[in-house]
Design a protein around this motif. Structure first.
Motif, PDB file in Angstrom:
ATOM      1  N   ASP A 260      -3.878   4.113  -7.762  1.00 55.28           N
ATOM      2  CA  ASP A 260      -4.950   3.207  -7.377  1.00 55.28           C
ATOM      3  C   ASP A 260      -5.880   1.958  -7.758  1.00 55.28           C
ATOM      4  O   ASP A 260      -5.505   1.496  -9.271  1.00 55.28           O
ATOM      5  CB  ASP A 260      -5.912   3.741  -7.775  1.00 55.28           C
TER       6      ASP A 260
ATOM      7  N   ASN B  21       1.025  -1.440   0.439  1.00 60.80           N
ATOM      8  CA  ASN B  21       0.101  -0.042   0.063  1.00 60.80           C
ATOM      9  C   ASN B  21       0.677   1.603  -0.460  1.00 60.80           C
ATOM     10  O   ASN B  21       0.590   1.952  -0.664  1.00 60.80           O
ATOM     11  CB  ASN B  21      -0.908   0.129   1.294  1.00 60.80           C
TER      12      ASN B  21
ATOM     13  N   GLY C 192       1.427   6.384  -7.174  1.00 65.31           N
ATOM     14  CA  GLY C 192       0.364   7.226  -7.475  1.00 65.31           C
ATOM     15  C   GLY C 192       0.022   5.984  -7.760  1.00 65.31           C
ATOM     16  O   GLY C 192      -0.668   6.121  -9.337  1.00 65.31           O
TER      17      GLY C 192
ATOM     18  N   LYS D 257       0.647   3.365  -3.333  1.00 66.11           N
ATOM     19  CA  LYS D 257       1.189   5.172  -3.015  1.00 66.11           C
ATOM     20  C   LYS D 257       1.305   6.001  -3.128  1.00 66.11           C
ATOM     21  O   LYS D 257       1.355   7.587  -4.076  1.00 66.11           O
ATOM     22  CB  LYS D 257       0.794   5.723  -0.913  1.00 66.11           C
ATOM     23  N   CYS D 258       2.602   5.861  -2.838  1.00 70.24           N
ATOM     24  CA  CYS D 258       4.206   6.977  -3.489  1.00 70.24           C
ATOM     25  C   CYS D 258       4.434   6.872  -4.923  1.00 70.24           C
ATOM     26  O   CYS D 258       4.119   7.703  -5.428  1.00 70.24           O
ATOM     27  CB  CYS D 258       5.544   5.902  -2.997  1.00 70.24           C
TER      28      CYS D 258
END
Length: 193
Positions: A157, A148, A155, A152-153
């Motif tokens: 989804d 996760n 970018g 997130k780092c």
């Protein structure tokens, strides 16, 4: 973890690096930089999330602290020697995981790194109660946190189906330790405890 990330619809490129001269930070830093340069030149990868285990924290934070292509750094049971680069990472995020039962590197190491990073960015520390150096008792949760964090780092989804891929174990903790032994992460009398 690499298999999980690579199997997502938007497959995240993953490279597991074996150092030419393990535990010698100046050479390991060159290995990390060379790998990043190769991926950028050959595959147009320009944003990197570095993850290191134990000694691996030293090259992760050394490179991350000076190379702006690094968008985040995570470690499992990191040492503190040669990790001053963590102080130059903010505001780029950092994730620190450590077992409180680690007999190899005391969890105080990750607590010190948390402080060295400073308050200016996104820092997260997760201490796993009574777990060992390889987090074998909480490996699935650690994998999920790392995946996760990386997504997130980067970018990226993901949807519910992909989240299920990340939340499922691909092997047992015993199998993971066996792979670590066969892959050269553990040698001789070394253990995960």
């Amino acid at each position: 973890m690499a298999d999980k990330l690579a199997s997502l619809k938007r497959g995240i490129p993953v490279l597991r690096l074996d150092y030419r001269y393990p535990a010698r930070n100046k050479y390991c830093v060159r290995d990390v930089e060379s790998a990043m340069n190769y991926l950028e030149k050959s595959y147009a990868v320009s944003r990197f999330v570095l993850v290191g285990w134990s000694f691996g924290g030293a090259p992760v934070f050394t490179v991350g602290g000076k190379d702006r292509r690094v968008v985040g750094c995570a470690t499992v049971a990191s040492q503190t020697a040669d990790t001053d680069g963590i102080g130059s990472l903010a505001p780029r995020p950092v994730l620190l995981l450590h077992g409180t039962g680690d007999q190899v590197l005391n969890p105080i190491c990750s607590e010190r790194l948390y402080k060295m990073y400073g308050p200016a960015g996104q820092r997260t520390i997760k201490l796993f109660e009574n777990d060992n150096h390889a987090l074998t008792e909480n490996s699935l949760e650690a994998e999920e946190l790392l995946c996760n964090f990386i997504m997130k780092c980067a970018g990226v989804d993901i949807d519910a189906a992909e989240r299920q891929v990340i939340s499922k174990p691909l092997m047992t903790s015993k199998d993971k330790v066996g792979y670590m032994e066969r892959g050269g992460d553990l040698r001789g009398a070394e253990s995960v405890d």
